[in-house]
Design a protein around this motif. Structure first.
Motif, PDB file in Angstrom:
ATOM      1  N   ALA A 332       0.836  -1.193   0.000  1.00 27.01           N
ATOM      2  CA  ALA A 332       0.000   0.000   0.000  1.00 27.01           C
ATOM      3  C   ALA A 332       0.877   1.251   0.000  1.00 27.01           C
ATOM      4  O   ALA A 332       1.924   1.301   0.648  1.00 27.01           O
ATOM      5  CB  ALA A 332      -0.912   0.010   1.220  1.00 27.01           C
ATOM      6  N   VAL A 333       0.445   2.261  -0.764  1.00 26.62           N
ATOM      7  CA  VAL A 333       1.139   3.552  -0.814  1.00 26.62           C
ATOM      8  C   VAL A 333       0.127   4.629  -0.438  1.00 26.62           C
ATOM      9  O   VAL A 333      -0.887   4.799  -1.115  1.00 26.62           O
ATOM     10  CB  VAL A 333       1.721   3.827  -2.210  1.00 26.62           C
ATOM     11  CG1 VAL A 333       2.414   5.190  -2.231  1.00 26.62           C
ATOM     12  CG2 VAL A 333       2.687   2.724  -2.620  1.00 26.62           C
ATOM     13  N   LYS A 334       0.416   5.351   0.630  1.00 29.09           N
ATOM     14  CA  LYS A 334      -0.500   6.369   1.124  1.00 29.09           C
ATOM     15  C   LYS A 334      -0.168   7.714   0.497  1.00 29.09           C
ATOM     16  O   LYS A 334       0.927   8.253   0.663  1.00 29.09           O
ATOM     17  CB  LYS A 334      -0.394   6.468   2.659  1.00 29.09           C
ATOM     18  CG  LYS A 334      -1.340   7.495   3.275  1.00 29.09           C
ATOM     19  CD  LYS A 334      -2.802   7.100   3.090  1.00 29.09           C
ATOM     20  CE  LYS A 334      -3.726   8.074   3.801  1.00 29.09           C
ATOM     21  NZ  LYS A 334      -5.156   7.746   3.561  1.00 29.09           N
ATOM     22  N   LEU A 335      -1.121   8.256  -0.239  1.00 33.10           N
ATOM     23  CA  LEU A 335      -1.023   9.601  -0.788  1.00 33.10           C
ATOM     24  C   LEU A 335      -1.974  10.513  -0.020  1.00 33.10           C
ATOM     25  O   LEU A 335      -2.860  10.016   0.694  1.00 33.10           O
ATOM     26  CB  LEU A 335      -1.368   9.582  -2.278  1.00 33.10           C
ATOM     27  CG  LEU A 335      -0.511   8.679  -3.166  1.00 33.10           C
ATOM     28  CD1 LEU A 335      -1.027   8.686  -4.596  1.00 33.10           C
ATOM     29  CD2 LEU A 335       0.952   9.101  -3.125  1.00 33.10           C
ATOM     30  N   ALA A 372       4.220  16.556  -7.630  1.00 29.59           N
ATOM     31  CA  ALA A 372       4.515  17.509  -8.694  1.00 29.59           C
ATOM     32  C   ALA A 372       3.286  17.883  -9.511  1.00 29.59           C
ATOM     33  O   ALA A 372       3.287  18.930 -10.173  1.00 29.59           O
ATOM     34  CB  ALA A 372       5.586  16.945  -9.616  1.00 29.59           C
ATOM     35  N   THR A 373       2.239  17.062  -9.483  1.00 29.22           N
ATOM     36  CA  THR A 373       1.073  17.312 -10.335  1.00 29.22           C
ATOM     37  C   THR A 373      -0.225  17.206  -9.549  1.00 29.22           C
ATOM     38  O   THR A 373      -0.749  18.187  -9.065  1.00 29.22           O
ATOM     39  CB  THR A 373       1.062  16.319 -11.512  1.00 29.22           C
ATOM     40  OG1 THR A 373       1.094  14.967 -11.012  1.00 29.22           O
ATOM     41  CG2 THR A 373       2.265  16.527 -12.431  1.00 29.22           C
ATOM     42  N   PHE A 374      -0.733  15.992  -9.415  1.00 32.11           N
ATOM     43  CA  PHE A 374      -1.943  15.708  -8.646  1.00 32.11           C
ATOM     44  C   PHE A 374      -1.848  14.260  -8.181  1.00 32.11           C
ATOM     45  O   PHE A 374      -1.137  13.441  -8.768  1.00 32.11           O
ATOM     46  CB  PHE A 374      -3.211  15.919  -9.491  1.00 32.11           C
ATOM     47  CG  PHE A 374      -3.150  15.267 -10.851  1.00 32.11           C
ATOM     48  CD1 PHE A 374      -3.401  13.908 -11.010  1.00 32.11           C
ATOM     49  CD2 PHE A 374      -2.834  16.013 -11.976  1.00 32.11           C
ATOM     50  CE1 PHE A 374      -3.328  13.301 -12.256  1.00 32.11           C
ATOM     51  CE2 PHE A 374      -2.754  15.416 -13.233  1.00 32.11           C
ATOM     52  CZ  PHE A 374      -3.004  14.064 -13.372  1.00 32.11           C
ATOM     53  N   ASP A 375      -2.567  13.947  -7.121  1.00 33.19           N
ATOM     54  CA  ASP A 375      -2.484  12.604  -6.565  1.00 33.19           C
ATOM     55  C   ASP A 375      -2.948  11.565  -7.581  1.00 33.19           C
ATOM     56  O   ASP A 375      -3.972  11.750  -8.266  1.00 33.19           O
ATOM     57  CB  ASP A 375      -3.346  12.486  -5.307  1.00 33.19           C
ATOM     58  CG  ASP A 375      -2.694  13.127  -4.102  1.00 33.19           C
ATOM     59  OD1 ASP A 375      -1.531  13.575  -4.223  1.00 33.19           O
ATOM     60  OD2 ASP A 375      -3.340  13.187  -3.037  1.00 33.19           O
ATOM     61  N   TYR A 376      -2.202  10.486  -7.670  1.00 30.38           N
ATOM     62  CA  TYR A 376      -2.584   9.364  -8.526  1.00 30.38           C
ATOM     63  C   TYR A 376      -3.996   8.930  -8.157  1.00 30.38           C
ATOM     64  O   TYR A 376      -4.272   8.600  -7.001  1.00 30.38           O
ATOM     65  CB  TYR A 376      -1.594   8.224  -8.306  1.00 30.38           C
ATOM     66  CG  TYR A 376      -1.823   6.991  -9.136  1.00 30.38           C
ATOM     67  CD1 TYR A 376      -1.309   6.899 -10.426  1.00 30.38           C
ATOM     68  CD2 TYR A 376      -2.511   5.893  -8.627  1.00 30.38           C
ATOM     69  CE1 TYR A 376      -1.486   5.752 -11.192  1.00 30.38           C
ATOM     70  CE2 TYR A 376      -2.693   4.746  -9.387  1.00 30.38           C
ATOM     71  CZ  TYR A 376      -2.179   4.683 -10.670  1.00 30.38           C
ATOM     72  OH  TYR A 376      -2.362   3.545 -11.420  1.00 30.38           O
ATOM     73  N   PRO A 377      -4.920   8.916  -9.123  1.00 32.16           N
ATOM     74  CA  PRO A 377      -6.329   8.737  -8.757  1.00 32.16           C
ATOM     75  C   PRO A 377      -6.844   7.299  -8.791  1.00 32.16           C
ATOM     76  O   PRO A 377      -7.968   7.053  -8.359  1.00 32.16           O
ATOM     77  CB  PRO A 377      -7.045   9.559  -9.833  1.00 32.16           C
ATOM     78  CG  PRO A 377      -6.170   9.399 -11.040  1.00 32.16           C
ATOM     79  CD  PRO A 377      -4.758   9.309 -10.535  1.00 32.16           C
ATOM     80  N   TYR A 378      -6.053   6.365  -9.314  1.00 34.36           N
ATOM     81  CA  TYR A 378      -6.559   5.017  -9.541  1.00 34.36           C
ATOM     82  C   TYR A 378      -6.236   4.090  -8.365  1.00 34.36           C
ATOM     83  O   TYR A 378      -5.327   4.364  -7.579  1.00 34.36           O
ATOM     84  CB  TYR A 378      -5.982   4.459 -10.834  1.00 34.36           C
ATOM     85  CG  TYR A 378      -6.360   5.246 -12.068  1.00 34.36           C
ATOM     86  CD1 TYR A 378      -7.686   5.596 -12.330  1.00 34.36           C
ATOM     87  CD2 TYR A 378      -5.391   5.654 -12.984  1.00 34.36           C
ATOM     88  CE1 TYR A 378      -8.029   6.314 -13.463  1.00 34.36           C
ATOM     89  CE2 TYR A 378      -5.734   6.368 -14.125  1.00 34.36           C
ATOM     90  CZ  TYR A 378      -7.048   6.701 -14.362  1.00 34.36           C
ATOM     91  OH  TYR A 378      -7.384   7.409 -15.485  1.00 34.36           O
ATOM     92  N   ILE A 432      -3.569  10.393 -18.221  1.00 30.76           N
ATOM     93  CA  ILE A 432      -4.557  11.291 -17.595  1.00 30.76           C
ATOM     94  C   ILE A 432      -4.502  12.665 -18.252  1.00 30.76           C
ATOM     95  O   ILE A 432      -5.526  13.175 -18.709  1.00 30.76           O
ATOM     96  CB  ILE A 432      -4.330  11.379 -16.072  1.00 30.76           C
ATOM     97  CG1 ILE A 432      -4.486   9.989 -15.430  1.00 30.76           C
ATOM     98  CG2 ILE A 432      -5.308  12.370 -15.449  1.00 30.76           C
ATOM     99  CD1 ILE A 432      -4.148   9.934 -13.960  1.00 30.76           C
ATOM    100  N   VAL A 433      -3.319  13.274 -18.312  1.00 30.67           N
ATOM    101  CA  VAL A 433      -3.150  14.481 -19.127  1.00 30.67           C
ATOM    102  C   VAL A 433      -2.939  13.968 -20.546  1.00 30.67           C
ATOM    103  O   VAL A 433      -1.832  13.693 -20.973  1.00 30.67           O
ATOM    104  CB  VAL A 433      -1.961  15.332 -18.635  1.00 30.67           C
ATOM    105  CG1 VAL A 433      -1.833  16.602 -19.458  1.00 30.67           C
ATOM    106  CG2 VAL A 433      -2.128  15.668 -17.156  1.00 30.67           C
ATOM    107  N   SER A 434      -4.042  13.838 -21.273  1.00 31.50           N
ATOM    108  CA  SER A 434      -4.098  12.946 -22.433  1.00 31.50           C
ATOM    109  C   SER A 434      -3.754  13.660 -23.739  1.00 31.50           C
ATOM    110  O   SER A 434      -4.616  13.951 -24.566  1.00 31.50           O
ATOM    111  CB  SER A 434      -5.496  12.319 -22.530  1.00 31.50           C
ATOM    112  OG  SER A 434      -5.549  11.384 -23.579  1.00 31.50           O
TER     113      SER A 434
END
Length: 742
Positions: A332-335, A372-378, A432-434
């Motif tokens: 598990a990785v906590k963001l 650096a951008t936004f939290d990984y959403p998946y 995501i930034v497609s």
């Protein structure tokens, strides 16, 4: 006043006439005519406009993997949403598997030169003397009522001709049944998917990607993006929701995009318990399938099928891997806003390095990119080991790098970890930034490599990483064959696309962050771009405008040179002149010393080789009243004389030999052994793009001056960056090593 105005108007009139007859664009002119103009869909700020729209496609897929015949077949239902202002009489669907069909127009064209010495695999890539089946068989295309829909296939694109137009603001549902033979990845170049066969235990690892007919993008800038797949330019895809059922041999383990929906049906109770433990393990991976268990699986060869069910929300693609050889670990990785399961799947051939490093590398990428951008959403992020590849898809990537006889060199280990970080990073760019990979490879590879290198620098500081010096060999190459970054993906030379689409944009962004804009302001702007365009389709103009909009920095000069030309950086420190101002009368010796810098009767300066002749003397006189014009106030001449008296004045002359405008960093080495840095904005070149002079006042005497001492700007020739000139090779080597070390 009249005598001044007349020549000014004459010159102004000449400039207008010249501009009309001789089009000229200086290096600081706006790039408005080089990028798409803003409109209601894409704002001048670089943000999506109020009228921005994009299409959507949802998929329900049922697929069967036939291990005996190495084929995959499936049926899919696509719900396509026409959010555009246009009525559509036909749709375009991507059939990338057709790129490997015999007779394909691009087979062998990527690396098509015959060499004096070629191995058999290279010859196979070039000639396909051993043929293999490839490409789609389309069984049917039907509408929601079961009526056939006509289609026409053009290489890797299929035109679906609708029975009636799809109106703006409406949607339609249709179904496609298809199959294709899975290709052996060792049989062709740039294999992003297919199978890898392991003769020792007679088993296979399947990497299944761009495997189902997928909707092409229809957008506001070019209509249908139906450019053919030619292997280098990757994919342009619409977002949607996926419900996927994958039937594989019963003893296979599947790693996939999405969340597993039927774990109780496909995992043992022991595996389910281990997974629950992994969901609470934030400090180390938990083995879901061990080496011993994978080796038992390798011997089974089940003929029965088992169906794995996955759902994925708001993704632009779907991929999976399947094999009975897989070991599996998870952590598990906590963001800040999400907890992600980082997971790795690998055969025993990946040991020990994959068990030690893969999931850890995923974690590092998730943390740095999110910041650096936004939290990984998946919910999941997966790395699958295979050979000779690095390829990304939403939530899953296929990554090369293995030990040989249980050992791996430090360089190979760095490459493996870097590949994992890079491919995980592609979840942000372009998953995501497609951006449109088929058209602008640099928009995903360059931006992703920039953050990939930042991750390496922060989490693996002992690893080699990309710096401005990395691009020097490329930028100093033959201008007859070099192409600018703003080159369409498939039109780049095969041996240059790595430097031009990955490294050069990365170095450009590093320059903007570290040396031109500044880290804090650049990081805010980069994050602004990522958040403006997540789950949307940005173009180059949107990135360029956002970085200017969010930093209040004129960057058109940088975009013009770095992205649109093949110019390079080569600044020459042409001359440094040393002056002093004295209040007292200058003596005859000073006058003679001054005359040493002039050639009588010629308008030419004699350049000093060093500072050994001492300073030139400036005789500073009082300012006459006429010099003030109609101003009645006067400067404090006594104070000026006091402040300047005895000081060292240095006039630096710098030439732009490479053509590429950059800021100027000057290092001063003083007689007492100390150093000082002065930084000049690129704006100093605004009025003269070829040569500038700048004056500096120093308390101390200078013994040496260097340009770009920290090698921030990829100067291709540092032998002309110093004054006095570097004469001895040993001294130059010392200077070069100092300025180009990692």
């Amino acid at each position: 006043m009249r005598s001044f105005l007349f020549p000014f108007l004459t010159i102004f009139s000449f400039l207008i006439t010249s501009a009309q007859t001789q089009p000229w664009e200086g290096k600081f002119e706006p790039i408005d005519n080089m990028i798409t103009p803003p409109n209601a869909y894409r704002a001048a700020s670089g943000a999506p406009g109020k009228a921005y729209w994009q299409q959507r496609a949802d998929y329900k897929i049922k697929a069967v993997l036939d291990e005996v015949n190495n084929t995959i077949s499936g049926e899919e239902t696509i719900t396509y949403y026409n959010n555009s202002p246009d009525d559509l009489s036909y749709l375009w669907i991507q059939l990338e598997q057709n790129v490997n069909k015999k007779g394909n127009e691009d087979f062998g064209s990527i690396n098509n030169s015959i060499k004096e010495g070629m191995n058999t695999r290279q010859m196979q890539f070039l000639t396909r003397v051993i043929d293999f089946p490839a490409g789609y068989s389309i069984k049917y295309i039907k509408d929601i009522n079961g009526n056939s829909i006509k289609s026409l296939v053009n290489n890797t694109m299929m035109k679906v001709i609708l029975n009636e137009p799809l109106k703006s603001g409406t949607s339609m549902r249709f179904s496609i049944a298809w199959s294709y033979p899975i290709t052996d990845r060792s049989m062709y170049l740039l294999s992003r998917e297919g199978y890898e066969y392991f003769p020792e235990d007679d088993n296979t690892v399947y990497l299944i990607a761009h495997w189902f007919p997928r909707m092409a993008v229809y957008n506001d800038t070019e209509g249908w993006q139906n450019q053919q797949f030619q292997k280098l330019g990757e994919f342009a895809l619409e977002f949607g929701n996926y419900e996927v059922e994958i039937s594989v041999p019963e003893d296979h383990i599947v790693a996939s995009t999405g969340s597993l929906q039927n774990s109780e049906a496909v995992l043992t109770k022991t595996q389910q318990k281990r997974m629950e433990k992994a969901r609470a393990s934030f400090d180390k991976p938990i083995m879901i399938i061990t080496k011993e268990e994978a080796e038992v699986n390798e011997k089974t060869k089940s003929k029965k099928l088992k169906t794995w069910k996955f759902n994925a929300t708001n993704v632009r693609d779907f991929a999976f891997a399947s094999s009975r050889k897989f070991m599996w670990d998870a952590q598990a990785v906590k963001l800040p806003t999400n907890t992600v399961m980082a997971m790795s799947f690998y055969p025993k051939e990946g040991l020990p390095v994959w068990q030690e490093e893969s999931t850890k590398a995923i974690m590092h990428a998730l943390e740095v990119y999110s910041e650096a951008t936004f939290d990984y959403p998946y919910p999941v992020c997966i790395s699958v080991n295979t050979s000779n590849i690095g390829m990304e898809f939403p939530m899953i990537s296929f990554n090369g790098g293995r030990a040989i006889n249980g050992k791996i060199s430090n360089r190979a280990k760095q490459g493996m970890i870097g590949t994992i970080i890079h491919e995980v990073g592609h979840n942000w760019f372009p998953m995501i930034v497609s951006s449109d990979e088929r058209k602008w490879m640099w928009m995903d590879e360059g931006l992703n490599t920039f953050l990939h290198q930042r991750t390496v620098a922060e989490r693996y500081p002992n690893f080699n990483s990309t710096t401005p010096k990395s691009i020097v060999p490329f930028m100093s190459g033959d201008k007859n064959i070099l192409r600018p970054i703003m080159t369409t993906s498939d039109n780049e030379l095969f041996n240059q696309f790595g430097a031009n689409f990955y490294i050069k944009p990365t170095v450009g962004l590093q320059m903007l962050r570290n040396s031109i804009i500044g880290k804090e302001l650049f990081d805010q702007a980069f994050k602004e771009y990522a958040n403006r365009w997540k789950y949307k389709h940005p173009n180059p103009a949107d990135l360029f405008r956002t970085l200017e909009d969010a930093t209040a920095t004129d960057l058109d000069w940088f975009y013009r040179g770095w992205f649109f030309t093949t110019d390079h950086v080569d600044m020459e420190l042409t001359n440094v002149k040393w002056f002093k101002v004295f209040e007292e009368d200058i003596n005859i010796e000073d006058k003679n010393k001054k005359s040493q810098f002039k050639i009588e009767g010629e308008n030419t300066e004699v350049k000093a080789k060093d500072f050994s002749s001492g300073p030139e003397v400036i005789n500073m006189t009082a300012t006459p009243d006429a010099a003030y014009g109609q101003f009645l106030s006067r400067i404090d001449e006594t104070e000026v004389r006091k402040q300047i008296s005895g000081k060292n004045i240095y006039e630096v002359t710098i030439k732009n030999k490479g053509g590429l405008i950059m800021p100027v960093t000057i290092e001063w080495l003083y007689k007492d052994g100390t150093k000082e840095i002065d930084q000049l904005s690129a704006q100093i070149w605004r009025r003269n793009e070829y040569e500038v002079k700048q004056t500096f006042i120093k308390e101390k005497e200078v013994v040496k001056v260097n340009l770009d001492p920290n090698f921030e700007f990829a100067d291709v020739d540092i032998t002309n960056n110093s004054f006095p000139k570097v004469e001895e090779a040993s001294e130059f080597d010392t200077f070069k090593n100092k300025n180009t070390s990692n």
